[in-house]
Design an enzyme around this catalytic site. Structure first.
Site, PDB file in Angstrom:
ATOM      1  N   LYS A  12       0.707  -1.354   0.011  1.00  0.00           N
ATOM      2  CA  LYS A  12      -0.084   0.227  -0.182  1.00  0.00           C
ATOM      3  C   LYS A  12       0.766   1.299   0.322  1.00  0.00           C
ATOM      4  CE  LYS A  12      -0.412  -1.956   3.534  1.00  0.00           C
ATOM      5  NZ  LYS A  12      -0.529  -2.974   4.587  1.00  0.00           N
ATOM      6  N   GLU A  68      -5.161  -5.990  -4.886  1.00  0.00           N
ATOM      7  CA  GLU A  68      -6.409  -5.936  -3.996  1.00  0.00           C
ATOM      8  C   GLU A  68      -5.857  -6.236  -2.701  1.00  0.00           C
ATOM      9  OE1 GLU A  68     -10.076  -6.682  -4.771  1.00  0.00           O
ATOM     10  OE2 GLU A  68      -9.509  -5.884  -2.920  1.00  0.00           O
ATOM     11  N   LYS A  85      -3.909   3.634   2.461  1.00  0.00           N
ATOM     12  CA  LYS A  85      -5.224   2.827   2.130  1.00  0.00           C
ATOM     13  C   LYS A  85      -6.297   3.846   1.523  1.00  0.00           C
ATOM     14  CE  LYS A  85      -3.978  -1.156   5.004  1.00  0.00           C
ATOM     15  NZ  LYS A  85      -4.093  -1.569   6.099  1.00  0.00           N
ATOM     16  N   GLY A 136      -3.326  -9.966   8.730  1.00  0.00           N
ATOM     17  CA  GLY A 136      -2.857 -11.296   8.868  1.00  0.00           C
ATOM     18  C   GLY A 136      -2.546 -11.762   7.734  1.00  0.00           C
TER      19      GLY A 136
HETATM   20  P1  NAP Z   1       7.058  -9.131   6.690  1.00  0.00           P
HETATM   21  O1  NAP Z   1       6.764 -10.188   7.380  1.00  0.00           O
HETATM   22  O2  NAP Z   1       8.040  -8.139   7.017  1.00  0.00           O
HETATM   23  O3  NAP Z   1       8.038 -10.041   5.328  1.00  0.00           O
HETATM   24  C1  NAP Z   1       8.719  -9.167   4.330  1.00  0.00           C
HETATM   25  C2  NAP Z   1       9.260 -10.083   3.499  1.00  0.00           C
HETATM   26  O4  NAP Z   1      10.140  -9.558   2.382  1.00  0.00           O
HETATM   27  C3  NAP Z   1      10.464 -10.837   4.316  1.00  0.00           C
HETATM   28  O5  NAP Z   1      10.551 -12.285   3.793  1.00  0.00           O
HETATM   29  C4  NAP Z   1      11.890 -10.134   3.814  1.00  0.00           C
HETATM   30  O6  NAP Z   1      12.861 -11.049   3.749  1.00  0.00           O
HETATM   31  C5  NAP Z   1      11.583  -9.825   2.543  1.00  0.00           C
HETATM   32  N1  NAP Z   1      12.333  -8.712   2.066  1.00  0.00           N
HETATM   33  C6  NAP Z   1      12.456  -7.319   2.454  1.00  0.00           C
HETATM   34  N2  NAP Z   1      13.103  -6.540   1.572  1.00  0.00           N
HETATM   35  C7  NAP Z   1      13.982  -7.391   1.114  1.00  0.00           C
HETATM   36  C8  NAP Z   1      14.631  -7.242   0.118  1.00  0.00           C
HETATM   37  N3  NAP Z   1      15.496  -6.011  -0.147  1.00  0.00           N
HETATM   38  N4  NAP Z   1      15.179  -8.355  -0.871  1.00  0.00           N
HETATM   39  C9  NAP Z   1      14.540  -9.588  -0.624  1.00  0.00           C
HETATM   40  N5  NAP Z   1      13.583  -9.694   0.186  1.00  0.00           N
HETATM   41  C10 NAP Z   1      13.339  -8.801   1.085  1.00  0.00           C
HETATM   42  O7  NAP Z   1       5.885  -8.211   6.106  1.00  0.00           O
HETATM   43  P2  NAP Z   1       4.448  -8.579   5.649  1.00  0.00           P
HETATM   44  O8  NAP Z   1       3.849  -8.538   6.809  1.00  0.00           O
HETATM   45  O9  NAP Z   1       4.601 -10.087   5.002  1.00  0.00           O
HETATM   46  O10 NAP Z   1       4.303  -7.775   4.568  1.00  0.00           O
HETATM   47  C11 NAP Z   1       4.541  -7.666   3.300  1.00  0.00           C
HETATM   48  C12 NAP Z   1       3.701  -6.553   2.451  1.00  0.00           C
HETATM   49  O11 NAP Z   1       2.321  -6.922   2.393  1.00  0.00           O
HETATM   50  C13 NAP Z   1       3.698  -4.995   2.994  1.00  0.00           C
HETATM   51  O12 NAP Z   1       3.703  -4.264   1.897  1.00  0.00           O
HETATM   52  C14 NAP Z   1       2.597  -4.966   3.918  1.00  0.00           C
HETATM   53  O13 NAP Z   1       2.336  -3.786   3.903  1.00  0.00           O
HETATM   54  C15 NAP Z   1       1.811  -5.823   3.165  1.00  0.00           C
HETATM   55  N6  NAP Z   1       0.543  -6.305   3.861  1.00  0.00           N
HETATM   56  C16 NAP Z   1       0.579  -7.006   5.065  1.00  0.00           C
HETATM   57  C17 NAP Z   1      -0.559  -7.460   5.855  1.00  0.00           C
HETATM   58  C18 NAP Z   1      -0.220  -8.016   6.836  1.00  0.00           C
HETATM   59  O14 NAP Z   1      -1.375  -8.347   7.664  1.00  0.00           O
HETATM   60  N7  NAP Z   1       0.925  -8.429   7.524  1.00  0.00           N
HETATM   61  C19 NAP Z   1      -1.600  -7.225   5.303  1.00  0.00           C
HETATM   62  C20 NAP Z   1      -1.871  -6.542   3.886  1.00  0.00           C
HETATM   63  C21 NAP Z   1      -0.853  -6.271   3.251  1.00  0.00           C
HETATM   64  P3  NAP Z   1      13.485 -11.747   5.236  1.00  0.00           P
HETATM   65  O15 NAP Z   1      12.313 -12.864   5.556  1.00  0.00           O
HETATM   66  O16 NAP Z   1      14.617 -12.648   4.761  1.00  0.00           O
HETATM   67  O17 NAP Z   1      13.743 -10.695   6.056  1.00  0.00           O
HETATM   68  N1  HSE Z   2      -0.457  -3.551   9.277  1.00  0.00           N
HETATM   69  C1  HSE Z   2      -1.653  -3.424   8.555  1.00  0.00           C
HETATM   70  C2  HSE Z   2      -3.064  -3.364   9.247  1.00  0.00           C
HETATM   71  C3  HSE Z   2      -2.074  -4.775   7.721  1.00  0.00           C
HETATM   72  O1  HSE Z   2      -2.926  -3.705  10.573  1.00  0.00           O
HETATM   73  O2  HSE Z   2      -4.018  -3.114   8.875  1.00  0.00           O
HETATM   74  C4  HSE Z   2      -2.913  -5.153   6.746  1.00  0.00           C
HETATM   75  O3  HSE Z   2      -2.605  -3.855   5.660  1.00  0.00           O
END
Ligand code: NAP
Ligand code: HSE
Length: 464
Positions: free
Chosen positions: A107, A131, A207, A304
């Protein structure tokens, strides 16, 4: 060209990436639309190859060089779930340049550079879908870009950050501290890598920008969204809200005004009876007010890994069938072009919590500053004396926000006033006219403030 399978390159294997990997493995027979069973993860890039993860892809699938995915001609779709602006932007541009379709959950990137990236995808006849970037598993992007493509939208409003809603619920229902509740949200994988983005309102603002662009057909960027986070909210504010029959929620809103699209994210006092007050834990709720369709609500898990992986699977399902059949019709999320209606300049009622020295004359000084700025006070309430001095709750009658801030800044400059003043708006429609204070005390004084509103000075305290 007819393909047997769609090969996916995953950029990231954290909370979301791991859930996507697991879903594509466990639910393979359901994912891919008409090409179900034909979508497979081919390569995964991470930062740290040695990290222990909840899923165990074959080691040869893993790389620490994202370029390996971009340079692999057999990869059809890049799924970017690493987050942040860079290197995500460069990698997405690189993927599009090499003819790969892209699905992203990012986002921050879509709110800052989405218009440019969508333009690049369009010019290359490729899909860029997002999405998962808003409200995780709740299909708000496809609802706005497809289901409501011909609707004139009057307002969009909702709870779009799961972490802060979870925290505010824990503070309200379990009397937990903000830091304790944040730690739990992080354990569940709800928070961003840097949770400041959740707490400051930045995540919700991204968002709102994305939804606003789709809802009103004009670019709304992150910088266009006025933002106030939840770090200033105390359990004292939450108890005061309860006393008035309200809960505090971080609400994002966007609507057309004469000067353009007004967009904001801020803590709001929401009446108990309002649907937003019923949103619990990590859930999100978005309300869209359509001119013809009327009010529409979408609700569900807003953060999540598992919920988010559902949105990514939906985007893969929109792209895969054409890739398999060889037609390669680009299916980006459309930005409908619309006529923005409306034009009202909104007035809202406000709650101010002021901590000040306990000396005679301080309250009357504050009240006359408000009166000088044309700020109508509906009620002034005294809170029990705390360690930082006396606290006053000033309930402000509906006003255009900018006029209120002028007065607040002057109050903050008074030597008697300590620290920042907490400012929380009442959700319009649930204004002060509907506010019940549940106080057993009658007001002890009624003061006329020149031409402005009548102020009820409840000289006694709320026991909160
Ligand atoms: P996260 O748990 O921090 O995971 C990020 C991943 O990206 C990790 O595997 C990390 O590698 C990898 N990474 C980061 N920088 C990198 C680089 N320069 N080169 C290669 N790999 C790299 O984050 P997340 O919660 O999954 O969120 C990911 C995305 O989804 C974000 O944009 C977030 O805003 C979005 N999102 C998250 C959620 C949620 O509920 N968490 C919901 C909707 C959207 P390592 O594992 O080796 O550190
Ligand atoms: N950190 C974000 C939240 C993840 O808590 O809503 C979902 O976009």
């Amino acid at each position: 060209m007819v393909k047997e399978s769609i090969r996916v390159g995953l950029l990231g294997l954290g909370t979301v990436g791991s859930a996507v990997y697991r879903l594509l493995d466990e639910e393979a027979e359901n994912i891919g639309g008409d090409a179900r069973g034909q979508v497979e993860v081919a390569r995964i890039a991470v930062r740290d190859l040695s990290r222990t993860r909840p899923v165990s892809p074959p080691p040869k699938m893993m790389t620490s060089r994202p370029e390996d995915i971009l340079e692999d001609p057999s990869i059809d779709v890049v799924v970017e779930v690493m987050g942040g602006l860079e290197p995500a932007e460069t990698l997405i541009k690189g993927a599009l340049r090499r003819g790969k379709n892209v699905v992203t959950a990012n986002k921050d990137l879509m709110a800052a550079h989405g218009h440019e990236l969508l333009e690049i995808a369009r010019a290359s006849d490729l899909s860029l879908r997002y999405e998962a970037a808003v409200a995780a598993g709740v299909p708000i992007i496809s609802c706005l870009s497809e289901g409501l493509a011909s609707e004139r939208i009057e307002e969009i409003m909702g709870i779009v950050n799961g972490t802060t809603n979870y925290i505010l619920c824990r503070m309200t229902d379990a009397d937990e501290s903000l830091t304790g509740a944040l730690a739990r949200a992080q354990e569940h994988g709800y928070a961003e890598e840097d949770p400041t983005s959740d707490l400051s309102g930045n995540d919700a603002a991204c968002k709102v920008a994305i939804m606003g662009s789709l809802a009103f057909g004009v670019p709304v960027r992150r910088r266009d969204v006025k933002v106030q986070g939840i770090t200033g909210i105390t359990t004292e504010d939450i108890r005061c809200a309860r006393k008035m029959g309200h809960v505090i929620k971080l609400v994002g809103r966007a609507w057309p005004e004469e000067a353009g699209i007004k967009a904001l994210v801020a803590p709001h006092l929401v009446p108990w009876t309002h649907p937003l007050a019923q949103v619990k834990g990590v859930d999100n709720l978005v309300q869209i007010h359509g001119a013809a369709a009327g009010p529409i609500s979408l609700a569900g898990a807003g953060a999540g890994g598992r919920a988010t992986s559902s949105a990514i699977a939906a985007d893969l399902g929109a792209i895969a069938p054409d890739l398999v059949s060889g037609h390669n019709t680009p299916r980006p999320n459309r930005t409908p072009s619309r006529l923005a209606g409306g034009g009202r300049k909104e007035e809202a009622a406000f709650y101010l919590r002021v901590v000040a020295d306990e000396r005679p004359g301080v309250l009357s000084q504050m009240v006359s500053i408000m009166a000088d700025h044309g700020v109508g006070l509906r009620e002034v309430v005294r809170l029990p004396t705390g360690t930082r001095g006396g606290a006053w709750i000033l309930l402000v009658a509906p006003i255009v926000e900018d006029r209120l801030w002028d007065a607040v800044w002057i109050l903050e400059g008074l030597t008697a006033v300590r620290g920042r003043i907490t400012v929380i708006r009442f959700l319009p429609g649930g204004s002060l006219h509907q506010t019940q204070t549940h106080s057993s005390h009658e007001p002890i004084a009624t003061t006329r403030l020149g031409a402005v509103e009548t102020c009820r000075l409840s000289g006694h305290m709320w026991s909160i």
